[in-house]
Write an enzyme that holds these catalytic residues in place. Structure first.
Site, PDB file in Angstrom:
ATOM      1  N   LYS A  14       0.717  -1.292  -0.138  1.00  0.00           N
ATOM      2  CA  LYS A  14      -0.127  -0.035  -0.138  1.00  0.00           C
ATOM      3  C   LYS A  14       0.814   1.291   0.004  1.00  0.00           C
ATOM      4  O   LYS A  14       0.639   2.210  -0.737  1.00  0.00           O
ATOM      5  CB  LYS A  14      -0.915   0.108   1.159  1.00  0.00           C
ATOM      6  CG  LYS A  14      -1.832  -1.095   1.453  1.00  0.00           C
ATOM      7  CD  LYS A  14      -2.758  -1.040   2.490  1.00  0.00           C
ATOM      8  CE  LYS A  14      -1.993  -1.191   3.921  1.00  0.00           C
ATOM      9  NZ  LYS A  14      -1.449  -2.510   4.129  1.00  0.00           N
ATOM     10  N   ARG A  89      -9.796   0.484   9.094  1.00  0.00           N
ATOM     11  CA  ARG A  89      -9.270  -0.744   9.214  1.00  0.00           C
ATOM     12  C   ARG A  89     -10.316  -1.709  10.076  1.00  0.00           C
ATOM     13  O   ARG A  89     -10.219  -2.769  10.562  1.00  0.00           O
ATOM     14  CB  ARG A  89      -8.085  -0.688  10.425  1.00  0.00           C
ATOM     15  CG  ARG A  89      -6.632  -0.948   9.690  1.00  0.00           C
ATOM     16  CD  ARG A  89      -5.444  -0.783  10.964  1.00  0.00           C
ATOM     17  NE  ARG A  89      -4.196  -1.608  10.499  1.00  0.00           N
ATOM     18  CZ  ARG A  89      -3.350  -1.088   9.753  1.00  0.00           C
ATOM     19  NH1 ARG A  89      -3.525   0.011   9.211  1.00  0.00           N
ATOM     20  NH2 ARG A  89      -2.238  -1.720   9.684  1.00  0.00           N
ATOM     21  N   ARG A 128      11.682  -5.837   4.682  1.00  0.00           N
ATOM     22  CA  ARG A 128      11.281  -4.235   5.003  1.00  0.00           C
ATOM     23  C   ARG A 128      11.854  -3.952   6.334  1.00  0.00           C
ATOM     24  O   ARG A 128      12.404  -3.077   6.651  1.00  0.00           O
ATOM     25  CB  ARG A 128       9.763  -4.006   4.896  1.00  0.00           C
ATOM     26  CG  ARG A 128       9.401  -2.529   5.375  1.00  0.00           C
ATOM     27  CD  ARG A 128       7.909  -2.235   4.906  1.00  0.00           C
ATOM     28  NE  ARG A 128       7.124  -2.797   5.989  1.00  0.00           N
ATOM     29  CZ  ARG A 128       5.707  -2.670   6.205  1.00  0.00           C
ATOM     30  NH1 ARG A 128       5.256  -2.023   4.840  1.00  0.00           N
ATOM     31  NH2 ARG A 128       5.033  -3.286   6.967  1.00  0.00           N
ATOM     32  N   ARG A 134      11.687  -1.194  11.771  1.00  0.00           N
ATOM     33  CA  ARG A 134      10.437  -1.334  12.458  1.00  0.00           C
ATOM     34  C   ARG A 134      10.445  -2.502  13.442  1.00  0.00           C
ATOM     35  O   ARG A 134      10.509  -3.424  12.788  1.00  0.00           O
ATOM     36  CB  ARG A 134       9.385  -1.050  11.642  1.00  0.00           C
ATOM     37  CG  ARG A 134       8.761   0.079  11.113  1.00  0.00           C
ATOM     38  CD  ARG A 134       7.804   0.079  10.021  1.00  0.00           C
ATOM     39  NE  ARG A 134       6.469  -0.525  10.365  1.00  0.00           N
ATOM     40  CZ  ARG A 134       5.541  -0.608   9.713  1.00  0.00           C
ATOM     41  NH1 ARG A 134       5.245  -0.127   8.688  1.00  0.00           N
ATOM     42  NH2 ARG A 134       4.368  -1.467  10.217  1.00  0.00           N
ATOM     43  N   ARG A 146      -0.558  -9.374  13.645  1.00  0.00           N
ATOM     44  CA  ARG A 146      -1.046  -8.510  12.718  1.00  0.00           C
ATOM     45  C   ARG A 146      -2.001  -9.138  11.556  1.00  0.00           C
ATOM     46  O   ARG A 146      -2.950  -8.593  11.247  1.00  0.00           O
ATOM     47  CB  ARG A 146       0.312  -7.646  12.147  1.00  0.00           C
ATOM     48  CG  ARG A 146       0.641  -6.611  13.209  1.00  0.00           C
ATOM     49  CD  ARG A 146       2.246  -6.182  12.611  1.00  0.00           C
ATOM     50  NE  ARG A 146       2.107  -5.239  11.396  1.00  0.00           N
ATOM     51  CZ  ARG A 146       3.173  -5.149  10.580  1.00  0.00           C
ATOM     52  NH1 ARG A 146       4.444  -5.613  11.221  1.00  0.00           N
ATOM     53  NH2 ARG A 146       2.826  -4.373   9.486  1.00  0.00           N
TER      54      ARG A 146
END
Ligand code: UDP
Ligand code: MG
Length: 191
Positions: A14, A89, A128, A134, A146
């Site tokens: 996204k 969400r 990532r 992160r 998640r």
């Protein structure tokens, strides 16, 4: 305005595709994840509360995220439109977004969902994490939660936009350019 909801599980692309969309269509990018991380790194009391939830892969409350979204939209009210990335969400957030946009005589134009299988998601998120640092991208338990939270709380948002005939599924596997071409085709059709 062209108001795009870009949707999909964590790691579906996204944020990456949003950057391409902004350049071509001149929309303003509203990533609730980015806004939450900014608050988190400010070290404020609110930021510390947010961090606890993000570090478990849980969702921040509807009220808090909605307040952030509303502030951001009002600040950019003169734009050509928004890309809502990572929001809504929950179906409650989706209903709220319709109401909020109606107050400024706007609506969601299109909801594009990026379709990526779970193995690919896990690989991408871990990759990532190596670059972004992160914490929620580097821990397999958090990633699993998640994805579970996505299935339980977020996926039903698809039904909400399907009922409004605004939902389009885009194959999110392939080169960045290929996926972007699919997105453009869907957006140009919806204009
Ligand atoms: N998050 C949330 N509400 C939002 C956006 C993000 O609760 O509207 C939290 C949630 O804990 C999520 C994390 O922030 O797991 C990272 O979100 P982001 O959208 O950046 O992750 P992505 O889905 O893009 O991988
Ligand atoms: Mg993102």
């Amino acid at each position: 305005m062209f108001n795009l909801v870009i949707f999909g599980p964590p790691g579906s692309g996204k944020g990456t595709q949003s950057e391409y969309i902004i350049k071509k269509y001149g929309l303003v990018h509203l990533s609730t994840g980015d806004l939450l991380r900014a608050e988190m790194s400010s070290g404020s009391e609110l930021g510390n509360k947010i961090k606890k939830l993000i570090d478990r892969g849980e969702l921040v409350s509807d009220e808090l995220v909605q307040q952030m979204v509303k502030n951001f939209v009002l600040k950019n009210i003169d734009s050509k439109g928004f890309i809502f990335d990572g929001f809504p969400r929950t179906t409650a957030q989706a209903a709220w977004l319709d109401d909020m946009l109606a107050e400024i005589s706007q609506c969601v134009t299109l909801m594009l969902a990026l379709d990526v299988d779970e193995n690919e998601l896990r690989t991408r998120i871990l990759e990532r994490g190596k670059i972004s640092g992160r914490a929620d991208d580097q821990n397999v338990d958090i990633i699993n939660n998640r994805i579970a939270v996505y299935h339980k709380q977020t996926q039903p948002v698809i039904n909400f936009y399907t009922a409004q005939s605004k939902f389009v599924l885009v194959n999110g596997i392939g080169s960045l350019d290929d996926v972007f071409a699919r997105i453009c085709a869907a957006m140009d059709k919806a204009k």
